[in-house]
Scaffold this active site. Structure first.
Site, mmCIF file in Angstrom:
data_model
loop_
_atom_site.group_PDB
_atom_site.id
_atom_site.type_symbol
_atom_site.label_atom_id
_atom_site.label_comp_id
_atom_site.label_asym_id
_atom_site.label_seq_id
_atom_site.Cartn_x
_atom_site.Cartn_y
_atom_site.Cartn_z
ATOM 1 C CB SER A 190 -0.927 0.008 1.218
ATOM 2 O OG SER A 190 -0.179 -0.125 2.405
ATOM 3 C CD GLN A 222 3.152 1.018 4.093
ATOM 4 O OE1 GLN A 222 3.735 0.805 5.151
ATOM 5 N NE2 GLN A 222 2.616 0.053 3.346
ATOM 6 C CG HIS A 241 5.530 3.607 8.911
ATOM 7 N ND1 HIS A 241 4.526 2.684 8.742
ATOM 8 C CD2 HIS A 241 6.532 3.218 8.086
ATOM 9 C CE1 HIS A 241 4.913 1.766 7.862
ATOM 10 N NE2 HIS A 241 6.122 2.077 7.447
ATOM 11 C CE LYS A 263 6.402 -0.886 10.338
ATOM 12 N NZ LYS A 263 5.347 -1.388 9.443
ATOM 13 C CD GLU A 293 9.246 0.895 6.932
ATOM 14 O OE1 GLU A 293 8.622 0.209 7.758
ATOM 15 O OE2 GLU A 293 8.856 1.067 5.764
ATOM 16 C CG HIS A 338 7.068 4.138 2.584
ATOM 17 N ND1 HIS A 338 6.658 4.871 3.672
ATOM 18 C CD2 HIS A 338 7.041 2.837 2.989
ATOM 19 C CE1 HIS A 338 6.398 4.066 4.686
ATOM 20 N NE2 HIS A 338 6.619 2.822 4.296
ATOM 21 N NE ARG A 391 -1.995 -1.323 5.172
ATOM 22 C CZ ARG A 391 -2.048 -1.715 6.435
ATOM 23 N NH1 ARG A 391 -2.943 -1.169 7.252
ATOM 24 N NH2 ARG A 391 -1.216 -2.627 6.891
ATOM 25 C CE LYS A 445 -3.438 -5.904 5.122
ATOM 26 N NZ LYS A 445 -2.132 -6.019 5.830
#
Length: 425
Positions: free
Chosen positions: A112, A114, A116, A139, A141, A279, A298, A304
């Site tokens: 997706s 999205q 964070h 989050k 990453e 991203h 998302r 979802k």
């Protein structure tokens, strides 16, 4: 004298999200089957993520020292003696839980679009929608490519955005001439805040458009690109749009992709993603590490829950191509990837056949996963060591000096995740 706890072998978790690679093509499936041979693998299923850590959605377990004992959750073991397992500095900073989550990803279909949330927003979202946002942590990453790895990340620069608005008429049909004209009159020398406001305005207008209007324009885009492909070579971004439309027909993400940088990593390159940055991973396999969280907002390329308004309001709207990390050599055998986040760093260890490497004592915890070859791992203070093979995962408590040796036949490759070393400087 403080006791140093010995390394412990882990059983890990797997996630079978529909965007994962089918078992026969998935490094996640291969490593999971090797990590726990007792579990039969259905190769027709998608295997998306291998999780190593304490997050409740996919916790790891310590293998017992004897066959009669039960598996112990890694988190429970940490709670028995946090300072000995994590190190006093980590406990003081993050409490009695592992601050990072380590993963392997196998991606065959785009994830997706999205972002964070940062810590403050994560706490608020968790309080408001705990069923969707399952923890209150941020989050950040990082993905280290195992194969060619493709992703969308961050907004394109102003000049590229102007090219997009000129060459993709479907966007103008959606957002209107006023938004497009506002972007086209901007210059790189204009105030950053002015550019940011204009970008946020046009992107929010795009993302908040009705599904019916988006579906109509995605169909137009599809027919136009298919026709033009017969007389010219489509650009990489146009080819990506065609690919995404096949995976997610009528989805806003197909058009949204034109606003984002298209990143292609070769094996050994890494991409890090901070809070509130848009991203989407597109394809390939990677090692991934992040703060211990599963919070995702998302807005496209997904079946979802979409939280479009939250995503559009939370983004930083920074423009420009993201930084690509090549890894800094620590010695002949170790490359270290250091993102600008305190919670984690990742090492790639490549040991030629019959070579040995010693890791000095690290003040925090480490997790090692063997991805290629076989060899041995031992505490430097002991003479006996454990044999290690592909799929083995070890949790190494703080303050351990570790010796890793490759077997005589071939190279040994491992990845290590640990707390960012700068925390201990």
């Amino acid at each position: 004298m403080e006791t140093t706890l010995k390394p412990r072998r882990l059983r890990v978790a797997v996630q079978n999200y529909d965007w994962g690679c089918n078992g026969e093509n998935s490094s996640v499936a291969r490593l999971f089957s090797l990590n726990d041979p007792s579990i039969p693998i259905d190769l027709s299923r998608p295997f998306a993520e291998l999780w190593i850590g304490t997050h409740p959605s996919g916790p790891s377990f310590l293998l017992p020292d004897d066959s009669k004992s039960e598996l112990v959750p890694l988190k429970d073991w940490i709670l028995q003696n946090p300072s000995a397992v994590l190190g006093s500095e980590v406990v003081e900073r993050w409490g009695d839980d592992l601050p990072f989550l380590f993963k392997v990803l196998s991606v065959s279909k785009a994830l997706s679009i999205q972002a964070h949330p940062d810590k403050e927003l994560a706490k608020m979202l968790h309080k408001m929608r705990p069923d969707v946002y399952k923890d209150s942590n941020h989050k950040p990453e990082m993905a280290v490519a195992l194969s060619e790895f493709k992703a969308l990340c961050g907004f394109v620069c102003l000049e590229e955005l102007k090219d997009v608005l000129t060459s993709v008429p479907e966007i103008t049909e959606i957002v209107g001439d006023e938004h497009v004209d506002r972007i086209m009159t901007l210059k790189e020398t204009d105030a950053c805040e002015e550019i940011k406001i204009a970008l946020q305005s046009i992107y929010t207008k795009l993302m908040m458009t009705s599904e019916e209007a988006i579906s109509e324009q995605v169909l137009k885009l599809k027919h136009r690109l298919n026709a033009e492909n017969k007389v010219r070579m489509l650009t990489e971004k146009e080819q990506l749009a065609v690919q995404l439309e096949k995976q997610y027909p009528s989805d806003i993400g197909v058009i949204s992709a034109f606003f984002l940088n298209y990143v292609k990593l070769i094996p050994g390159e890494a991409l890090y993603i901070g809070a509130n940055e848009p991203h989407a991973y597109i394809s390939g396999e990677c090692i991934e590490c992040m703060a211990t969280s599963d919070n995702v907002v998302r807005a496209g390329l997904t079946s979802k829950y979409k939280d479009v308004q939250t995503l559009c309001s939370m983004l930083t709207y920074k423009q420009g191509f993201p930084e690509i990390l090549q890894g800094a050599p620590l010695n002949n055998y170790v490359l270290r990837y250091t993102p600008p986040f305190d919670e984690f760093e990742v090492d790639h260890i490549s040991l030629p056949a019959a070579e040995t490497l010693e890791f000095d004592a690290i003040q925090g915890p480490s997790i090692f996963i063997v991805v290629v070859g076989e060899g041995s791992m031992q505490m430097c203070s002991t003479t006996a060591g454990d044999s290690i093979v592909e799929g083995d995962v070890y949790f190494v408590p703080a303050k351990n000096e570790i010796k890793i040796s490759a077997g005589a036949a071939r190279e040994l490759q491992l990845y290590r995740a640990g707390v960012n070393s700068k925390v201990f400087d």
